[in-house]
Design a protein around this motif. Structure first.
Motif, PDB file in Angstrom:
ATOM      1  N   GLY A  16     -16.703  -8.377   2.430  1.00  0.00           N
ATOM      2  CA  GLY A  16     -15.917  -9.370   3.137  1.00  0.00           C
ATOM      3  C   GLY A  16     -14.455  -8.987   3.248  1.00  0.00           C
ATOM      4  N   SER A  17     -13.669  -9.918   3.774  1.00  0.00           N
ATOM      5  CA  SER A  17     -12.253  -9.680   4.038  1.00  0.00           C
ATOM      6  C   SER A  17     -11.402 -10.843   3.527  1.00  0.00           C
ATOM      7  CB  SER A  17     -12.001  -9.508   5.538  1.00  0.00           C
ATOM      8  OG  SER A  17     -12.714  -8.404   6.061  1.00  0.00           O
ATOM      9  N   LEU A  18     -10.173 -10.515   3.198  1.00  0.00           N
ATOM     10  CA  LEU A  18      -9.162 -11.514   2.857  1.00  0.00           C
ATOM     11  C   LEU A  18      -7.817 -10.997   3.353  1.00  0.00           C
ATOM     12  CD1 LEU A  18      -9.857 -12.578  -0.865  1.00  0.00           C
ATOM     13  CD2 LEU A  18     -10.050 -14.041   1.162  1.00  0.00           C
ATOM     14  N   ARG A  19      -6.916 -11.929   3.631  1.00  0.00           N
ATOM     15  CA  ARG A  19      -5.550 -11.540   3.964  1.00  0.00           C
ATOM     16  C   ARG A  19      -4.599 -12.237   3.008  1.00  0.00           C
ATOM     17  NH1 ARG A  19      -1.623 -12.123   9.255  1.00  0.00           N
ATOM     18  NH2 ARG A  19      -1.480 -14.299   8.571  1.00  0.00           N
ATOM     19  N   LEU A  20      -3.831 -11.428   2.307  1.00  0.00           N
ATOM     20  CA  LEU A  20      -2.815 -11.951   1.399  1.00  0.00           C
ATOM     21  C   LEU A  20      -1.470 -12.005   2.112  1.00  0.00           C
ATOM     22  CD1 LEU A  20      -3.652  -9.950  -1.863  1.00  0.00           C
ATOM     23  CD2 LEU A  20      -4.682 -12.065  -1.002  1.00  0.00           C
ATOM     24  N   GLY A  65      -7.922   3.185   4.410  1.00  0.00           N
ATOM     25  CA  GLY A  65      -8.991   2.948   5.371  1.00  0.00           C
ATOM     26  C   GLY A  65      -9.604   1.562   5.269  1.00  0.00           C
ATOM     27  N   ARG A  66      -9.295   0.833   4.209  1.00  0.00           N
ATOM     28  CA  ARG A  66      -9.845  -0.520   4.031  1.00  0.00           C
ATOM     29  C   ARG A  66      -8.760  -1.592   4.054  1.00  0.00           C
ATOM     30  NH1 ARG A  66     -12.219  -1.950  -0.600  1.00  0.00           N
ATOM     31  NH2 ARG A  66     -10.989  -0.533  -1.896  1.00  0.00           N
ATOM     32  N   PHE A  67      -7.598  -1.285   3.506  1.00  0.00           N
ATOM     33  CA  PHE A  67      -6.495  -2.235   3.437  1.00  0.00           C
ATOM     34  C   PHE A  67      -5.406  -1.833   4.422  1.00  0.00           C
ATOM     35  CE2 PHE A  67      -7.010  -3.666  -1.297  1.00  0.00           C
ATOM     36  CZ  PHE A  67      -8.354  -3.939  -1.046  1.00  0.00           C
ATOM     37  N   THR A  68      -4.731  -2.842   4.966  1.00  0.00           N
ATOM     38  CA  THR A  68      -3.601  -2.598   5.862  1.00  0.00           C
ATOM     39  C   THR A  68      -2.443  -3.495   5.464  1.00  0.00           C
ATOM     40  OG1 THR A  68      -5.088  -2.057   7.702  1.00  0.00           O
ATOM     41  CG2 THR A  68      -2.798  -2.579   8.238  1.00  0.00           C
ATOM     42  N   ILE A  69      -1.283  -2.884   5.225  1.00  0.00           N
ATOM     43  CA  ILE A  69      -0.087  -3.645   4.895  1.00  0.00           C
ATOM     44  C   ILE A  69       0.764  -3.785   6.153  1.00  0.00           C
ATOM     45  CG2 ILE A  69       1.243  -1.620   4.155  1.00  0.00           C
ATOM     46  CD1 ILE A  69       2.491  -3.431   1.977  1.00  0.00           C
ATOM     47  N   SER A  70       1.359  -4.941   6.328  1.00  0.00           N
ATOM     48  CA  SER A  70       2.231  -5.172   7.472  1.00  0.00           C
ATOM     49  C   SER A  70       3.321  -6.164   7.054  1.00  0.00           C
ATOM     50  CB  SER A  70       1.445  -5.702   8.665  1.00  0.00           C
ATOM     51  OG  SER A  70       0.839  -6.942   8.357  1.00  0.00           O
ATOM     52  N   ARG A  71       4.332  -6.302   7.874  1.00  0.00           N
ATOM     53  CA  ARG A  71       5.398  -7.249   7.543  1.00  0.00           C
ATOM     54  C   ARG A  71       5.977  -7.845   8.808  1.00  0.00           C
ATOM     55  NH1 ARG A  71       9.860  -3.993   4.276  1.00  0.00           N
ATOM     56  NH2 ARG A  71      11.136  -5.878   4.539  1.00  0.00           N
ATOM     57  N   ASP A  72       6.467  -9.052   8.645  1.00  0.00           N
ATOM     58  CA  ASP A  72       7.168  -9.759   9.708  1.00  0.00           C
ATOM     59  C   ASP A  72       8.580  -9.985   9.193  1.00  0.00           C
ATOM     60  OD1 ASP A  72       8.288 -11.620  11.446  1.00  0.00           O
ATOM     61  OD2 ASP A  72       6.345 -12.548  11.864  1.00  0.00           O
ATOM     62  N   ASN A  73       9.511  -9.143   9.637  1.00  0.00           N
ATOM     63  CA  ASN A  73      10.880  -9.231   9.116  1.00  0.00           C
ATOM     64  C   ASN A  73      11.533 -10.559   9.485  1.00  0.00           C
ATOM     65  OD1 ASN A  73      10.833  -6.676   7.885  1.00  0.00           O
ATOM     66  ND2 ASN A  73      11.384  -5.668   9.805  1.00  0.00           N
ATOM     67  N   ALA A  74      11.171 -11.119  10.616  1.00  0.00           N
ATOM     68  CA  ALA A  74      11.748 -12.400  11.030  1.00  0.00           C
ATOM     69  C   ALA A  74      11.324 -13.529  10.102  1.00  0.00           C
ATOM     70  CB  ALA A  74      11.345 -12.717  12.456  1.00  0.00           C
ATOM     71  N   LYS A  75      10.114 -13.404   9.545  1.00  0.00           N
ATOM     72  CA  LYS A  75       9.607 -14.430   8.637  1.00  0.00           C
ATOM     73  C   LYS A  75       9.761 -14.037   7.174  1.00  0.00           C
ATOM     74  CE  LYS A  75       6.132 -16.247  11.839  1.00  0.00           C
ATOM     75  NZ  LYS A  75       4.681 -16.548  12.048  1.00  0.00           N
ATOM     76  N   ASN A  76      10.326 -12.847   6.944  1.00  0.00           N
ATOM     77  CA  ASN A  76      10.504 -12.359   5.569  1.00  0.00           C
ATOM     78  C   ASN A  76       9.202 -12.392   4.794  1.00  0.00           C
ATOM     79  OD1 ASN A  76      13.388 -12.134   5.976  1.00  0.00           O
ATOM     80  ND2 ASN A  76      13.419 -14.371   5.811  1.00  0.00           N
ATOM     81  N   THR A  77       8.145 -11.960   5.450  1.00  0.00           N
ATOM     82  CA  THR A  77       6.812 -12.034   4.875  1.00  0.00           C
ATOM     83  C   THR A  77       6.113 -10.691   5.012  1.00  0.00           C
ATOM     84  OG1 THR A  77       6.642 -14.388   5.399  1.00  0.00           O
ATOM     85  CG2 THR A  77       4.586 -13.212   4.979  1.00  0.00           C
ATOM     86  N   TYR A  79       2.236  -8.835   4.474  1.00  0.00           N
ATOM     87  CA  TYR A  79       0.819  -9.175   4.455  1.00  0.00           C
ATOM     88  C   TYR A  79       0.000  -7.997   3.930  1.00  0.00           C
ATOM     89  CZ  TYR A  79       2.591 -12.623   7.778  1.00  0.00           C
ATOM     90  OH  TYR A  79       3.314 -13.609   8.389  1.00  0.00           O
ATOM     91  N   LEU A  80      -1.159  -8.320   3.396  1.00  0.00           N
ATOM     92  CA  LEU A  80      -2.120  -7.292   3.019  1.00  0.00           C
ATOM     93  C   LEU A  80      -3.487  -7.717   3.534  1.00  0.00           C
ATOM     94  CD1 LEU A  80      -2.419  -4.593   1.459  1.00  0.00           C
ATOM     95  CD2 LEU A  80      -3.213  -5.960  -0.492  1.00  0.00           C
ATOM     96  N   GLN A  81      -3.934  -7.057   4.593  1.00  0.00           N
ATOM     97  CA  GLN A  81      -5.259  -7.308   5.131  1.00  0.00           C
ATOM     98  C   GLN A  81      -6.242  -6.430   4.370  1.00  0.00           C
ATOM     99  OE1 GLN A  81      -6.356  -9.488   7.612  1.00  0.00           O
ATOM    100  NE2 GLN A  81      -8.389  -8.840   6.920  1.00  0.00           N
ATOM    101  N   MET A  82      -7.211  -7.056   3.745  1.00  0.00           N
ATOM    102  CA  MET A  82      -8.185  -6.344   2.913  1.00  0.00           C
ATOM    103  C   MET A  82      -9.568  -6.488   3.519  1.00  0.00           C
ATOM    104  SD  MET A  82      -6.781  -7.392  -0.874  1.00  0.00           S
ATOM    105  CE  MET A  82      -7.309  -9.097  -0.708  1.00  0.00           C
ATOM    106  N   ASN A  83     -10.134  -5.388   3.952  1.00  0.00           N
ATOM    107  CA  ASN A  83     -11.470  -5.370   4.539  1.00  0.00           C
ATOM    108  C   ASN A  83     -12.422  -4.561   3.665  1.00  0.00           C
ATOM    109  OD1 ASN A  83     -10.430  -6.769   6.803  1.00  0.00           O
ATOM    110  ND2 ASN A  83      -9.936  -4.837   7.837  1.00  0.00           N
ATOM    111  N   SER A  84     -13.707  -4.753   3.903  1.00  0.00           N
ATOM    112  CA  SER A  84     -14.732  -4.012   3.160  1.00  0.00           C
ATOM    113  C   SER A  84     -14.480  -4.095   1.656  1.00  0.00           C
ATOM    114  CB  SER A  84     -14.767  -2.546   3.610  1.00  0.00           C
ATOM    115  OG  SER A  84     -15.005  -2.447   4.991  1.00  0.00           O
ATOM    116  N   LEU A  85     -14.244  -5.288   1.199  1.00  0.00           N
ATOM    117  CA  LEU A  85     -13.901  -5.474  -0.208  1.00  0.00           C
ATOM    118  C   LEU A  85     -15.061  -5.098  -1.124  1.00  0.00           C
ATOM    119  CD1 LEU A  85     -11.824  -8.720   0.165  1.00  0.00           C
ATOM    120  CD2 LEU A  85     -11.032  -6.642  -0.982  1.00  0.00           C
TER     121      LEU A  85
END
Length: 115
Positions: A16-20, A65-77, A79-85
């Protein structure tokens, strides 16, 4: 001073997947790199992923290949998208940012992956 608050953890089945999410507040204008670490049961805290303000990323081999980190500088946030957990991804996930030689940490969010 920087405050970091994580959210998005929970219980998920293997595959499964989760996004932190990690929201930063305080003296955030000077923040460059932000990242995620995790600490599994009976294990030491380990690096998971990091991202600079410009978008350069770095990942632990175990999550490439399973996790992707990203950021929204405008929201100061960040994220960590976690797939194929996998069950071995079970851990408390912590947000981190270094600033002027000090490492700031959130309180963590628990991710549990059932087999």
């Amino acid at each position: 001073q920087v405050q970091l608050v994580e959210s998005g953890g929970g219980l998920v089945q293997a595959g499964g997947s989760l996004r932190l999410s990690c929201a930063a507040s305080g003296s955030i204008f000077s923040i460059n790199a932000m990242g995620w670490y995790r600490q599994g049961p009976g294990k030491q805290r380990e690096f998971v992923a990091a991202i600079t303000r410009g978008g350069s990323t770095n990942y632990a081999d175990s999550v490439k290949g399973r996790f992707t980190i990203s950021r929204d500088n405008a929201k100061n946030t960040v994220y960590l998208q976690m797939n194929s957990l996998k069950p071995e991804d079970t851990a408390v996930y912590y947000c981190n940012t270094p600033l002027y030689g000090i490492h700031y940490w959130g309180k963590g969010t628990l991710v549990t992956v059932s087999s």
